[in-house]
Design a protein around this motif. Structure first.
Motif, PDB file in Angstrom:
ATOM      1  N   TYR A 194      19.277   3.546  -9.885  1.00 60.20           N
ATOM      2  CA  TYR A 194      18.152   2.652  -9.627  1.00 60.20           C
ATOM      3  C   TYR A 194      17.672   2.100 -10.959  1.00 60.20           C
ATOM      4  CZ  TYR A 194      15.426   6.754 -11.060  1.00 60.20           C
ATOM      5  OH  TYR A 194      14.934   7.833 -11.763  1.00 60.20           O
ATOM      6  N   GLU A 195      16.808   1.097 -10.890  1.00 60.30           N
ATOM      7  CA  GLU A 195      16.127   0.599 -12.070  1.00 60.30           C
ATOM      8  C   GLU A 195      14.639   0.763 -11.819  1.00 60.30           C
ATOM      9  OE1 GLU A 195      18.854  -2.909 -13.877  1.00 60.30           O
ATOM     10  OE2 GLU A 195      17.703  -3.430 -12.098  1.00 60.30           O
ATOM     11  N   TRP A 196      13.863   0.854 -12.892  1.00 58.43           N
ATOM     12  CA  TRP A 196      12.425   1.020 -12.691  1.00 58.43           C
ATOM     13  C   TRP A 196      11.655   0.394 -13.844  1.00 58.43           C
ATOM     14  CZ3 TRP A 196       8.854   4.334 -15.395  1.00 58.43           C
ATOM     15  CH2 TRP A 196       9.403   5.015 -16.486  1.00 58.43           C
ATOM     16  N   VAL A 226       4.165   1.715 -10.599  1.00 55.84           N
ATOM     17  CA  VAL A 226       5.551   1.976 -10.983  1.00 55.84           C
ATOM     18  C   VAL A 226       6.414   1.305  -9.921  1.00 55.84           C
ATOM     19  CG1 VAL A 226       7.336   3.764 -11.236  1.00 55.84           C
ATOM     20  CG2 VAL A 226       5.033   4.162 -12.134  1.00 55.84           C
ATOM     21  N   HIS A 227       7.417   0.559 -10.370  1.00 58.91           N
ATOM     22  CA  HIS A 227       8.322  -0.130  -9.437  1.00 58.91           C
ATOM     23  C   HIS A 227       9.721   0.462  -9.577  1.00 58.91           C
ATOM     24  CE1 HIS A 227       5.444  -3.440  -8.617  1.00 58.91           C
ATOM     25  NE2 HIS A 227       5.024  -3.123  -9.820  1.00 58.91           N
ATOM     26  N   ILE A 228      10.322   0.799  -8.439  1.00 61.51           N
ATOM     27  CA  ILE A 228      11.695   1.313  -8.420  1.00 61.51           C
ATOM     28  C   ILE A 228      12.540   0.326  -7.610  1.00 61.51           C
ATOM     29  CG2 ILE A 228      13.193   3.215  -7.660  1.00 61.51           C
ATOM     30  CD1 ILE A 228      10.860   5.119  -8.064  1.00 61.51           C
ATOM     31  N   TYR A 229      13.696  -0.033  -8.166  1.00 62.21           N
ATOM     32  CA  TYR A 229      14.585  -0.988  -7.500  1.00 62.21           C
ATOM     33  C   TYR A 229      15.931  -0.321  -7.238  1.00 62.21           C
ATOM     34  CZ  TYR A 229      11.153  -4.108  -9.661  1.00 62.21           C
ATOM     35  OH  TYR A 229       9.985  -4.706 -10.069  1.00 62.21           O
ATOM     36  N   ILE A 230      16.371  -0.377  -5.985  1.00 68.50           N
ATOM     37  CA  ILE A 230      17.638   0.255  -5.598  1.00 68.50           C
ATOM     38  C   ILE A 230      18.504  -0.774  -4.879  1.00 68.50           C
ATOM     39  CG2 ILE A 230      18.709   2.067  -4.171  1.00 68.50           C
ATOM     40  CD1 ILE A 230      16.165   3.725  -4.559  1.00 68.50           C
ATOM     41  N   GLN A 231      19.783  -0.760  -5.197  1.00 71.64           N
ATOM     42  CA  GLN A 231      20.745  -1.647  -4.545  1.00 71.64           C
ATOM     43  C   GLN A 231      21.334  -0.902  -3.347  1.00 71.64           C
ATOM     44  OE1 GLN A 231      20.619  -4.631  -6.499  1.00 71.64           O
ATOM     45  NE2 GLN A 231      21.365  -5.259  -4.504  1.00 71.64           N
ATOM     46  N   PRO A 232      20.870  -1.185  -2.114  1.00 70.21           N
ATOM     47  CA  PRO A 232      21.448  -0.461  -0.969  1.00 70.21           C
ATOM     48  C   PRO A 232      22.829  -1.039  -0.639  1.00 70.21           C
ATOM     49  CG  PRO A 232      19.738  -1.971  -0.219  1.00 70.21           C
ATOM     50  CD  PRO A 232      19.854  -2.160  -1.704  1.00 70.21           C
ATOM     51  N   TRP A 277       7.111   0.003   0.400  1.00 73.95           N
ATOM     52  CA  TRP A 277       8.462  -0.451   0.037  1.00 73.95           C
ATOM     53  C   TRP A 277       8.810  -1.673   0.852  1.00 73.95           C
ATOM     54  CZ3 TRP A 277      12.312  -0.557   3.776  1.00 73.95           C
ATOM     55  CH2 TRP A 277      12.069   0.194   4.945  1.00 73.95           C
ATOM     56  N   MET A 278       9.743  -2.455   0.330  1.00 71.67           N
ATOM     57  CA  MET A 278      10.216  -3.633   1.056  1.00 71.67           C
ATOM     58  C   MET A 278      11.649  -3.939   0.636  1.00 71.67           C
ATOM     59  SD  MET A 278       7.630  -6.109  -0.944  1.00 71.67           S
ATOM     60  CE  MET A 278       7.264  -5.635  -2.631  1.00 71.67           C
ATOM     61  N   LEU A 279      12.334  -4.673   1.476  1.00 71.24           N
ATOM     62  CA  LEU A 279      13.688  -5.111   1.172  1.00 71.24           C
ATOM     63  C   LEU A 279      13.588  -6.587   0.810  1.00 71.24           C
ATOM     64  CD1 LEU A 279      16.379  -3.588   1.261  1.00 71.24           C
ATOM     65  CD2 LEU A 279      16.679  -4.344   3.602  1.00 71.24           C
ATOM     66  N   GLU A 280      13.920  -6.923  -0.436  1.00 67.94           N
ATOM     67  CA  GLU A 280      13.833  -8.313  -0.887  1.00 67.94           C
ATOM     68  C   GLU A 280      15.207  -8.757  -1.368  1.00 67.94           C
ATOM     69  OE1 GLU A 280       9.671  -8.666  -3.252  1.00 67.94           O
ATOM     70  OE2 GLU A 280      11.150  -7.354  -4.199  1.00 67.94           O
ATOM     71  N   ASP A 281      15.743  -9.820  -0.773  1.00 66.06           N
ATOM     72  CA  ASP A 281      17.049 -10.357  -1.186  1.00 66.06           C
ATOM     73  C   ASP A 281      18.089  -9.251  -1.329  1.00 66.06           C
ATOM     74  OD1 ASP A 281      15.726 -12.821  -1.411  1.00 66.06           O
ATOM     75  OD2 ASP A 281      15.127 -12.363  -3.465  1.00 66.06           O
ATOM     76  N   GLY A 282      18.137  -8.359  -0.359  1.00 66.27           N
ATOM     77  CA  GLY A 282      19.145  -7.296  -0.372  1.00 66.27           C
ATOM     78  C   GLY A 282      18.867  -6.175  -1.359  1.00 66.27           C
ATOM     79  N   GLU A 283      17.707  -6.223  -2.031  1.00 67.68           N
ATOM     80  CA  GLU A 283      17.360  -5.159  -2.977  1.00 67.68           C
ATOM     81  C   GLU A 283      16.155  -4.400  -2.441  1.00 67.68           C
ATOM     82  OE1 GLU A 283      17.099  -5.080  -7.700  1.00 67.68           O
ATOM     83  OE2 GLU A 283      15.408  -6.187  -6.871  1.00 67.68           O
ATOM     84  N   LEU A 284      16.250  -3.072  -2.516  1.00 70.25           N
ATOM     85  CA  LEU A 284      15.125  -2.245  -2.081  1.00 70.25           C
ATOM     86  C   LEU A 284      14.125  -2.131  -3.231  1.00 70.25           C
ATOM     87  CD1 LEU A 284      13.661  -0.240  -0.231  1.00 70.25           C
ATOM     88  CD2 LEU A 284      15.217   1.533  -1.062  1.00 70.25           C
ATOM     89  N   HIS A 285      12.883  -2.521  -2.966  1.00 65.32           N
ATOM     90  CA  HIS A 285      11.827  -2.491  -3.983  1.00 65.32           C
ATOM     91  C   HIS A 285      10.750  -1.518  -3.501  1.00 65.32           C
ATOM     92  CE1 HIS A 285       8.323  -4.880  -6.049  1.00 65.32           C
ATOM     93  NE2 HIS A 285       8.465  -3.666  -6.522  1.00 65.32           N
ATOM     94  N   THR A 296      19.884  -3.291   6.894  1.00 67.53           N
ATOM     95  CA  THR A 296      18.575  -3.847   7.247  1.00 67.53           C
ATOM     96  C   THR A 296      17.517  -2.784   7.007  1.00 67.53           C
ATOM     97  OG1 THR A 296      18.625  -3.052   9.512  1.00 67.53           O
ATOM     98  CG2 THR A 296      19.659  -5.198   9.097  1.00 67.53           C
ATOM     99  N   LYS A 297      16.269  -3.218   6.972  1.00 69.55           N
ATOM    100  CA  LYS A 297      15.191  -2.262   6.689  1.00 69.55           C
ATOM    101  C   LYS A 297      15.084  -1.189   7.775  1.00 69.55           C
ATOM    102  CE  LYS A 297      11.053  -4.706   8.389  1.00 69.55           C
ATOM    103  NZ  LYS A 297      11.482  -5.854   9.183  1.00 69.55           N
ATOM    104  N   HIS A 298      15.574  -1.511   8.974  1.00 68.43           N
ATOM    105  CA  HIS A 298      15.485  -0.542  10.078  1.00 68.43           C
ATOM    106  C   HIS A 298      16.434   0.640   9.878  1.00 68.43           C
ATOM    107  CE1 HIS A 298      13.039  -3.564  11.972  1.00 68.43           C
ATOM    108  NE2 HIS A 298      14.014  -4.432  11.816  1.00 68.43           N
ATOM    109  N   ALA A 299      17.461   0.449   9.059  1.00 66.50           N
ATOM    110  CA  ALA A 299      18.426   1.532   8.829  1.00 66.50           C
ATOM    111  C   ALA A 299      17.952   2.472   7.722  1.00 66.50           C
ATOM    112  CB  ALA A 299      19.781   0.935   8.455  1.00 66.50           C
TER     113      ALA A 299
END
Length: 166
Positions: A29-31, A38-44, A88-96, A49-52
């Motif tokens: 992840y990146e942060w 504090v922001h954490i960014y993960i490439q799922p 948390w949210m999913l933005e442009d395929g990135e988990l934020h 989708t956010k439901h998964a």
């Protein structure tokens, strides 16, 4: 206005920008952080989708995974977060994942405990950044664009009596 050496500028931007946490050659992840978040960014995996996603933010712990699978990440935070202000949210395929610091102005040395702590130089840059943010908050009319600190930055929590809590 003194021109900053490009490599120094690059380092400074890296120090206050996103910090990757790399494990066995792979970015997990990146942060990054500011005075109260504090922001954490993960490439799922692609197409998720956010439901998964199965994500739980506790005051002292984060769990990230896919529903029905063991968690991809289950670790304690470096410090404590305010769950009511974290999400948390999913933005442009990135988990934020956005965490609200329980202790505003505290410098987190890593997002999650024991995960690649900031080196002393980067830590100092982050502390300077948080301090500038605090000054801006307390002196809203003051232009800080050209401000620089010399020497080592005091910890924003203890500097001048610490952060004012709202």
């Amino acid at each position: 206005d003194m021109e900053e050496a490009p490599e120094l500028k690059k380092f400074r931007e890296k120090a206050v920008g996103r910090q990757p946490f790399v494990h066995q050659g792979r970015t997990v992840y990146e942060w990054e952080q500011n005075i109260d978040e504090v922001h954490i960014y993960i490439q799922p995996p692609p197409g998720i989708t956010k439901h998964a996603l199965d994500i739980k933010i506790d005051p002292k712990k984060l769990r990230v995974g896919l529903k029905g699978n063991p968690p991809f990440l289950e670790e304690e935070f470096f410090s404590v977060c305010d769950v009511s202000e974290s999400f948390w949210m999913l933005e442009d395929g990135e988990l934020h994942i956005q965490l609200s610091k329980m202790r505003k102005g505290e410098t987190w040395q890593s997002a999650l405990k024991g995960h690649g702590q900031l080196d002393p130089l980067a830590l100092q840059e982050v502390q300077k950044k948080l301090m500038l943010e605090r000054f801006q908050e307390e002196h809203p009319g003051f232009d800080f664009s050209g401000a620089t600190f010399s020497g080592s930055a005091p910890d924003p929590r203890t500097f001048m009596g610490g952060v004012k809590y709202q």
